[in-house]
Design an enzyme around this catalytic site. Structure first.
Site, PDB file in Angstrom:
ATOM      1  N   HIS A  13       0.805  -1.055   0.079  1.00 39.16           N
ATOM      2  CA  HIS A  13      -0.065   0.026   0.085  1.00 39.16           C
ATOM      3  C   HIS A  13       1.045   1.272  -0.062  1.00 39.16           C
ATOM      4  O   HIS A  13       1.530   1.496   1.154  1.00 39.16           O
ATOM      5  CB  HIS A  13      -1.014  -0.147   1.172  1.00 39.16           C
ATOM      6  CG  HIS A  13      -1.857   1.078   1.351  1.00 39.16           C
ATOM      7  ND1 HIS A  13      -3.149   0.899   1.461  1.00 39.16           N
ATOM      8  CD2 HIS A  13      -1.732   2.442   1.158  1.00 39.16           C
ATOM      9  CE1 HIS A  13      -3.854   2.066   1.547  1.00 39.16           C
ATOM     10  NE2 HIS A  13      -2.895   3.072   1.378  1.00 39.16           N
ATOM     11  N   HIS A  15       1.542   5.463  -1.597  1.00 43.44           N
ATOM     12  CA  HIS A  15       1.105   6.551  -2.445  1.00 43.44           C
ATOM     13  C   HIS A  15       2.517   7.041  -3.115  1.00 43.44           C
ATOM     14  O   HIS A  15       3.233   7.469  -2.289  1.00 43.44           O
ATOM     15  CB  HIS A  15       0.534   7.631  -1.312  1.00 43.44           C
ATOM     16  CG  HIS A  15      -0.946   6.988  -0.930  1.00 43.44           C
ATOM     17  ND1 HIS A  15      -1.912   7.240  -1.639  1.00 43.44           N
ATOM     18  CD2 HIS A  15      -1.099   6.438   0.400  1.00 43.44           C
ATOM     19  CE1 HIS A  15      -2.833   6.615  -0.925  1.00 43.44           C
ATOM     20  NE2 HIS A  15      -2.605   6.150   0.190  1.00 43.44           N
ATOM     21  N   LEU A  16       2.573   7.278  -4.393  1.00 45.73           N
ATOM     22  CA  LEU A  16       3.639   7.886  -4.993  1.00 45.73           C
ATOM     23  C   LEU A  16       3.223   9.286  -5.642  1.00 45.73           C
ATOM     24  O   LEU A  16       4.156   9.990  -6.056  1.00 45.73           O
ATOM     25  CB  LEU A  16       4.168   7.039  -6.114  1.00 45.73           C
ATOM     26  CG  LEU A  16       4.979   5.808  -5.564  1.00 45.73           C
ATOM     27  CD1 LEU A  16       5.259   4.743  -6.618  1.00 45.73           C
ATOM     28  CD2 LEU A  16       6.062   5.890  -4.857  1.00 45.73           C
ATOM     29  N   ARG A  17       1.989   9.481  -5.521  1.00 44.97           N
ATOM     30  CA  ARG A  17       1.643  10.792  -6.367  1.00 44.97           C
ATOM     31  C   ARG A  17       2.250  10.691  -7.705  1.00 44.97           C
ATOM     32  O   ARG A  17       2.505   9.459  -8.308  1.00 44.97           O
ATOM     33  CB  ARG A  17       2.061  12.133  -5.687  1.00 44.97           C
ATOM     34  CG  ARG A  17       1.785  12.041  -4.060  1.00 44.97           C
ATOM     35  CD  ARG A  17       0.360  11.954  -3.741  1.00 44.97           C
ATOM     36  NE  ARG A  17       0.375  12.079  -2.223  1.00 44.97           N
ATOM     37  CZ  ARG A  17      -0.477  11.567  -1.443  1.00 44.97           C
ATOM     38  NH1 ARG A  17      -1.423  10.661  -1.792  1.00 44.97           N
ATOM     39  NH2 ARG A  17      -0.461  11.876   0.001  1.00 44.97           N
ATOM     40  N   LYS A  99      -9.230  -0.654  -5.940  1.00 49.40           N
ATOM     41  CA  LYS A  99      -9.250   0.021  -4.489  1.00 49.40           C
ATOM     42  C   LYS A  99     -10.542   0.672  -4.289  1.00 49.40           C
ATOM     43  O   LYS A  99     -10.946   1.322  -4.960  1.00 49.40           O
ATOM     44  CB  LYS A  99      -7.981   1.205  -4.739  1.00 49.40           C
ATOM     45  CG  LYS A  99      -8.132   2.025  -3.263  1.00 49.40           C
ATOM     46  CD  LYS A  99      -7.450   1.326  -1.912  1.00 49.40           C
ATOM     47  CE  LYS A  99      -7.996   1.894  -0.747  1.00 49.40           C
ATOM     48  NZ  LYS A  99      -6.595   2.401  -0.080  1.00 49.40           N
ATOM     49  N   HIS A 136     -10.564   0.939   1.788  1.00 50.83           N
ATOM     50  CA  HIS A 136     -10.403   1.900   2.827  1.00 50.83           C
ATOM     51  C   HIS A 136     -11.290   1.731   4.048  1.00 50.83           C
ATOM     52  O   HIS A 136     -12.459   2.072   3.519  1.00 50.83           O
ATOM     53  CB  HIS A 136     -10.090   3.205   2.408  1.00 50.83           C
ATOM     54  CG  HIS A 136      -9.964   4.271   3.394  1.00 50.83           C
ATOM     55  ND1 HIS A 136      -8.597   4.901   3.738  1.00 50.83           N
ATOM     56  CD2 HIS A 136     -10.584   4.509   4.388  1.00 50.83           C
ATOM     57  CE1 HIS A 136      -8.668   5.689   4.641  1.00 50.83           C
ATOM     58  NE2 HIS A 136      -9.824   5.593   5.098  1.00 50.83           N
ATOM     59  N   HIS A 174      -4.549  -0.943   5.927  1.00 54.37           N
ATOM     60  CA  HIS A 174      -4.109  -0.242   7.173  1.00 54.37           C
ATOM     61  C   HIS A 174      -4.924  -0.230   8.352  1.00 54.37           C
ATOM     62  O   HIS A 174      -5.520   0.771   9.010  1.00 54.37           O
ATOM     63  CB  HIS A 174      -3.756   1.407   6.936  1.00 54.37           C
ATOM     64  CG  HIS A 174      -4.976   2.189   5.930  1.00 54.37           C
ATOM     65  ND1 HIS A 174      -6.262   1.830   6.189  1.00 54.37           N
ATOM     66  CD2 HIS A 174      -4.775   2.895   4.780  1.00 54.37           C
ATOM     67  CE1 HIS A 174      -6.983   2.482   5.193  1.00 54.37           C
ATOM     68  NE2 HIS A 174      -5.944   3.031   4.500  1.00 54.37           N
ATOM     69  N   LEU A 219      -4.882   8.864   8.228  1.00 54.00           N
ATOM     70  CA  LEU A 219      -6.315   8.103   8.171  1.00 54.00           C
ATOM     71  C   LEU A 219      -6.146   6.551   7.754  1.00 54.00           C
ATOM     72  O   LEU A 219      -5.433   6.388   6.965  1.00 54.00           O
ATOM     73  CB  LEU A 219      -7.283   8.947   7.363  1.00 54.00           C
ATOM     74  CG  LEU A 219      -7.928  10.154   7.864  1.00 54.00           C
ATOM     75  CD1 LEU A 219      -8.511  10.745   6.937  1.00 54.00           C
ATOM     76  CD2 LEU A 219      -8.623   9.993   9.121  1.00 54.00           C
ATOM     77  N   ASP A 247       1.381   2.455   3.498  1.00 55.58           N
ATOM     78  CA  ASP A 247       0.498   3.666   3.269  1.00 55.58           C
ATOM     79  C   ASP A 247       1.376   4.961   3.357  1.00 55.58           C
ATOM     80  O   ASP A 247       0.894   6.127   3.778  1.00 55.58           O
ATOM     81  CB  ASP A 247      -0.432   3.721   4.362  1.00 55.58           C
ATOM     82  CG  ASP A 247      -1.581   4.890   4.040  1.00 55.58           C
ATOM     83  OD1 ASP A 247      -1.625   5.095   2.841  1.00 55.58           O
ATOM     84  OD2 ASP A 247      -2.449   5.055   4.863  1.00 55.58           O
ATOM     85  N   ALA A 263      -3.843  14.480   6.023  1.00 58.41           N
ATOM     86  CA  ALA A 263      -3.748  13.041   6.598  1.00 58.41           C
ATOM     87  C   ALA A 263      -2.426  12.520   5.707  1.00 58.41           C
ATOM     88  O   ALA A 263      -2.742  12.145   4.648  1.00 58.41           O
ATOM     89  CB  ALA A 263      -4.908  12.282   6.526  1.00 58.41           C
TER      90      ALA A 263
HETATM   91  O1  DOR Z   1      -3.395   9.294   5.835  1.00 59.53           O
HETATM   92  C1  DOR Z   1      -3.518   8.899   4.736  1.00 59.53           C
HETATM   93  N1  DOR Z   1      -3.232   9.420   3.816  1.00 59.53           N
HETATM   94  N2  DOR Z   1      -4.648   7.735   4.759  1.00 59.53           N
HETATM   95  C2  DOR Z   1      -5.207   7.637   3.248  1.00 59.53           C
HETATM   96  O2  DOR Z   1      -5.935   6.907   3.188  1.00 59.53           O
HETATM   97  C3  DOR Z   1      -4.825   8.626   2.215  1.00 59.53           C
HETATM   98  C4  DOR Z   1      -3.422   9.040   2.230  1.00 59.53           C
HETATM   99  C5  DOR Z   1      -3.195   9.978   1.266  1.00 59.53           C
HETATM  100  O3  DOR Z   1      -3.290   9.676   0.120  1.00 59.53           O
HETATM  101  O4  DOR Z   1      -2.258  11.076   1.634  1.00 59.53           O
HETATM  102 ZN    ZN Z   2      -3.385   5.175   1.463  1.00 61.25          ZN
END
Ligand code: DOR
Ligand code: ZN
Length: 347
Positions: A13, A15-17, A99, A136, A174, A219, A247, A263
């Site tokens: 899990h 996030h790379l943007r 997802k 999620h 998560h 989150l 995450d 978050a």
């Molecule tokens: O803390 C978090 N950040 N929880 C998520 O579900 C998304 C993530 C984000 O993309 O920044």
């Molecule tokens: Zn996430």
């Protein structure tokens, strides 16, 4: 034990943007991980195979070393997702999982699902295709206390889905509560869960007691200490259905240190040294490889990685504490304890 060799870890899990942030943060995952499941909550969200394929190419292009890291792509589920899109994703091998974001539950989740009945035909197709569903697991409901949103999601959304689609492979992402740990433990072979690095380290006091610490806000939000201890016990047990999904979520400090902060904890840089330390402190180093390298691949039905990393007693002080992107800062998660392990990559 002073040295330990394990199969190179996977992050289930991440996030790379995209754009400049992708380029700035990707080396942090490349350093310690062989593969990662890439989250689709971009702007706009990754809802088609074409978009996922393009995103995958941009990640591969941004790698600092060719073939050092494999991005596994996900599709963002909406109420309009077509079964044919998922079939295409599987046939082309582009898509590893789908997802599900409850609409509005977290960062860039506005296009997520409001009416779960509307996605039942898609879940049927996914069951037939053997395509896993990552969720999620939080309801987005103002009348539900934020600390109860995971359990309410399990009871009111997830359980009905599992009753109806018992053969669908589901991963609760998560997890943060003892209730979720218990639920997954009783869920059988088609139910798995990812656990983040930060939820093994912090509880809600770390965010709120003695001042608000925005870099610990994510989150689902971290819960009480008994919840953290349940996660810790489960992760360090090496049990099959639980595996690492960091995450790791980059946000600029200006967005986190704000009146309405975003978050996300950025843990890609130091997750493996932190986890090694935690497993050692809990006399469970022998189970580290299960949690970070084996269990996820088994659950997803993928091969184990061929490369290894060596963990050595030493220190990880050389790892970056901030990532700079466009002259802006992304703060790396601070576990609040010394790291006595360093990672050496062995190809
Ligand atoms: O803390 C978090 N950040 N929880 C998520 O579900 C998304 C993530 C984000 O993309 O920044
Ligand atoms: Zn996430």
């Amino acid at each position: 034990m002073n040295s330990l060799q394990i199969i190179k870890p996977d992050d289930w899990h991440l996030h790379l943007r995209d754009g400049e942030i992708l380029k700035a943060v990707l080396p942090e995952s490349e350093r310690h991980f062989a593969r990662a499941l890439i989250m689709p909550n971009l702007i706009p969200p990754v809802t088609t195979v074409k978009q996922a394929s393009k995103y995958r190419e941009s990640i591969i292009k941004a790698l600092t070393e060719k073939d050092s890291f494999q991005p596994l792509m996900t599709l963002y589920l909406t109420e309009d997702t077509k079964p044919s899109e998922l079939k295409l994703g599987v046939q082309t091998g582009i898509i590893t999982a789908v997802k599900l974001y409850p609409a509005g539950a977290t960062t860039n989740s506005q296009s997520g699902v409001k009416d779960y009945k509307k996605i039942y035909p898609i879940l049927e197709t996914m069951t037939d295709l053997g395509l896993p569903l990552c969720v999620h697991g939080e309801v987005n409901n103002d009348s539900i206390d934020i600390f109860d949103r995971e359990l309410v999601f399990i009871e009111t959304v997830l359980d009905p889905i599992r009753q109806r689609f018992p053969k669908l492979k589901i991963i609760i992402e998560h997890i943060t509560t003892k209730s979720a740990v218990d639920y997954v433990n009783e869920g059988g072979k088609n139910l798995g869960a990812t656990i983040t690095t930060h939820h093994l380290v912090i509880n809600r006091n770390n965010i709120l007691a003695g001042g608000i610490r925005p870099h610990y806000y994510c989150l689902p939000v971290a819960k009480r200490e008994p919840d953290r201890l349940a996660l810790l016990e489960t992760a360090t047990s090496g049990k099959e259905n639980f595996f690492l999904g960091t995450d790791s979520a980059p946000h600029f400090d200006t967005q986190k240190e704000s009146a309405c902060g975003c978050a996300g904890c950025f843990t890609a840089t130091n997750s493996i040294p932190i986890l090694t330390q935690i497993f050692e402190d809990n006399s469970a180093l022998e189970n580290l490889e299960n949690f970070v390298s084996k269990n996820g691949a088994i659950f997803y039905g993928l091969k184990q990685n061929k490369s290894y990393i060596t963990l050595k007693k030493g220190n990880s002080n050389n790892l970056p504490q901030n990532i700079i992107c466009d002259k802006k800062n992304i703060t790396v998660f601070d576990p609040g304890f010394e790291l006595n392990w360093e990672v050496q990559t062995t190809f």
